[in-house]
Design an enzyme around this catalytic site. Structure first.
Site, PDB file in Angstrom:
ATOM      1  N   HIS A 165      -9.421   9.014   4.734  1.00  0.00           N
ATOM      2  CA  HIS A 165     -10.369   9.160   3.611  1.00  0.00           C
ATOM      3  C   HIS A 165     -10.702   7.826   2.969  1.00  0.00           C
ATOM      4  O   HIS A 165     -11.779   7.628   2.422  1.00  0.00           O
ATOM      5  CB  HIS A 165      -9.814  10.136   2.564  1.00  0.00           C
ATOM      6  CG  HIS A 165      -8.582   9.659   1.859  1.00  0.00           C
ATOM      7  ND1 HIS A 165      -7.307   9.838   2.350  1.00  0.00           N
ATOM      8  CD2 HIS A 165      -8.441   8.986   0.700  1.00  0.00           C
ATOM      9  CE1 HIS A 165      -6.429   9.317   1.519  1.00  0.00           C
ATOM     10  NE2 HIS A 165      -7.082   8.779   0.507  1.00  0.00           N
ATOM     11  N   HIS A 224      -3.293   2.637  -9.680  1.00  0.00           N
ATOM     12  CA  HIS A 224      -2.928   4.040  -9.424  1.00  0.00           C
ATOM     13  C   HIS A 224      -1.631   4.118  -8.608  1.00  0.00           C
ATOM     14  O   HIS A 224      -1.263   3.150  -7.927  1.00  0.00           O
ATOM     15  CB  HIS A 224      -4.068   4.804  -8.756  1.00  0.00           C
ATOM     16  CG  HIS A 224      -4.432   4.430  -7.355  1.00  0.00           C
ATOM     17  ND1 HIS A 224      -4.564   3.121  -6.927  1.00  0.00           N
ATOM     18  CD2 HIS A 224      -4.727   5.206  -6.293  1.00  0.00           C
ATOM     19  CE1 HIS A 224      -4.921   3.140  -5.644  1.00  0.00           C
ATOM     20  NE2 HIS A 224      -5.017   4.378  -5.240  1.00  0.00           N
TER      21      HIS A 224
HETATM   22  O1  LIG Z   1      -3.234  11.063   0.756  1.00  0.00           O
HETATM   23  C1  LIG Z   1      -2.509  10.316   0.072  1.00  0.00           C
HETATM   24  O2  LIG Z   1      -1.323  10.085   0.383  1.00  0.00           O
HETATM   25  C2  LIG Z   1      -3.081   9.612  -1.182  1.00  0.00           C
HETATM   26  C3  LIG Z   1      -4.405  10.216  -1.621  1.00  0.00           C
HETATM   27  C4  LIG Z   1      -4.997   9.456  -2.809  1.00  0.00           C
HETATM   28  C5  LIG Z   1      -4.959  10.028  -4.088  1.00  0.00           C
HETATM   29  C6  LIG Z   1      -5.469   9.323  -5.190  1.00  0.00           C
HETATM   30  C7  LIG Z   1      -6.016   8.036  -5.047  1.00  0.00           C
HETATM   31  C8  LIG Z   1      -6.037   7.441  -3.753  1.00  0.00           C
HETATM   32  O3  LIG Z   1      -6.509   6.177  -3.542  1.00  0.00           O
HETATM   33  C9  LIG Z   1      -5.548   8.166  -2.638  1.00  0.00           C
HETATM   34  O4  LIG Z   1      -5.625   7.611  -1.400  1.00  0.00           O
HETATM   35 FE   LIG Z   2      -6.029   5.516  -1.497  1.00  0.00          FE
END
Ligand SMILES: O=C(O)CCc1cccc(O)c1O
Ligand SMILES: [Fe+2]
Length: 312
Positions: A115, A179
């Site tokens: 993603h 984050h």
């Molecule tokens: O799938 C994962 O382990 C993390 C997913 C994910 C959640 C919030 C912000 C992000 O940048 C992110 O990648």
């Molecule tokens: Fe991420």
């Protein structure tokens, strides 16, 4: 040749979270501004700097960065699965140019991206193969981390190659800002989590769903002020965005990986993709920011930024 840039946070919670309607509206507005910027620029080539979250890169072999000659979206969180339109011969020339600049980049003839790389392509172009795109993996989650100086040098080497092309190149940086989503850390991971960090490629549908549900639940708890993850750091985020806009990227050399983690969370290292993209942009000369959006969004587990810029 001029270059243009869009740097943006990503979050699977864009599709799987439920923030207040006015937050959704504000973020959608920022995406619409970025889409208009990109449509006006009409890029003929994309170079995408993105992290991976143990979907394409694992601890069996974890490079600091990697140029993809071919690439496939893995389809996590329901993102588009399948091949990007990678101009392989150009990617090969780019990798040689970067290595000749003494930046020892890894390469992959079958890079798997998640993603982190896919969301910006979907949001900006409505698909993952509508424009030729060279993916550049920049490690944002797995210790050890290079110094920020090295990321700046990677971006500068890539930018010096792109600036000489007869192409309209759009640089994308994906991730951040501050984050701390529940991505396992090797030091504190359980044995099953370590098995995933080491050999987790192509998980079963059940395993992928369980992992994704854990992130979705964490986001809900975080928005309710109940999750045991580090808080967002809007001051840190704004300082980073100001540094990128200023053009003085060497000021970030002084940052250390441990301090970045302490100040902004384990996944704050995704901001390295922004540094690489801005460093590549600066290789074509001075630049100006065209638009800038920022908002701390616990429901997305992200200090959420969207910035566009182009060479002057
Ligand atoms: O799938 C994962 O382990 C993390 C997913 C994910 C959640 C919030 C912000 C992000 O940048 C992110 O990648
Ligand atoms: Fe991420």
């Amino acid at each position: 040749m001029t270059l243009a840039l869009t740097c943006m946070s990503h979050s699977p919670l864009l599709e799987h979270g439920d923030p207040p309607a006015e937050v959704v509206e504000a973020v959608e507005g920022a995406f619409a501004t970025a889409r208009a910027f990109v449509a006006d620029y009409q890029p003929t080539l994309v170079v995408s700097f993105a992290p991976d979250h143990y979907n394409g890169f694992f601890y069996d072999l974890m490079p600091p960065f990697c140029i993809g000659y071919e690439a496939l979206g893995v389809g996590d969180y329901g993102t588009t699965e399948g091949p990007l339109d990678v101009p392989t011969e150009l990617a090969e020339r780019l990798a040689q140019h970067v290595i000749d600049a003494d930046v020892d980049v890894a390469i992959s003839r079958r890079m798997e991206v998640d993603h982190g790389a896919i969301q910006p392509l979907e949001i900006l172009f409505g698909g993952i193969d509508t424009v030729p795109a060279i993916p550049v993996f920049v490690n944002g989650v797995a210790k050890p981390f290079t110094r920020m100086r090295r990321i700046r040098q990677l971006g500068a080497a890539i930018g010096s190659f792109l600036a000489d092309l007869d192409e309209r190149v759009l640089l994308i940086g994906s991730g951040g800002l501050s984050h701390d989503p529940p991505v396992p850390q090797w030091a504190t991971a359980s044995e099953p989590q370590r098995a995933m960090l080491l050999n987790g490629r192509h998980p079963t549908a059940e395993a992928r769903d369980a992992r994704q549900q854990r992130v979705i639940e964490t986001a809900k708890a975080f928005a309710a002020g109940e999750a045991p993850i580090r808080d967002l750091n809007p001051e840190w985020d704004q300082a980073m965005m100001d540094a990128f806009a200023s053009g003085d990227l060497t000021a970030l050399d002084a940052m250390t990986p441990d301090q970045m983690t302490a100040d902004a969370g384990n996944s704050a290292h995704e901001v390295r993709t922004w540094l690489a993209a801005f460093s590549a942009l600066s290789a074509a000369g001075s630049y100006e920011v065209a638009s800038s959006f920022y908002r701390p969004i616990p429901e997305y587990i992200a200090g959420f930024g969207v910035v566009t810029a182009r060479s002057m």
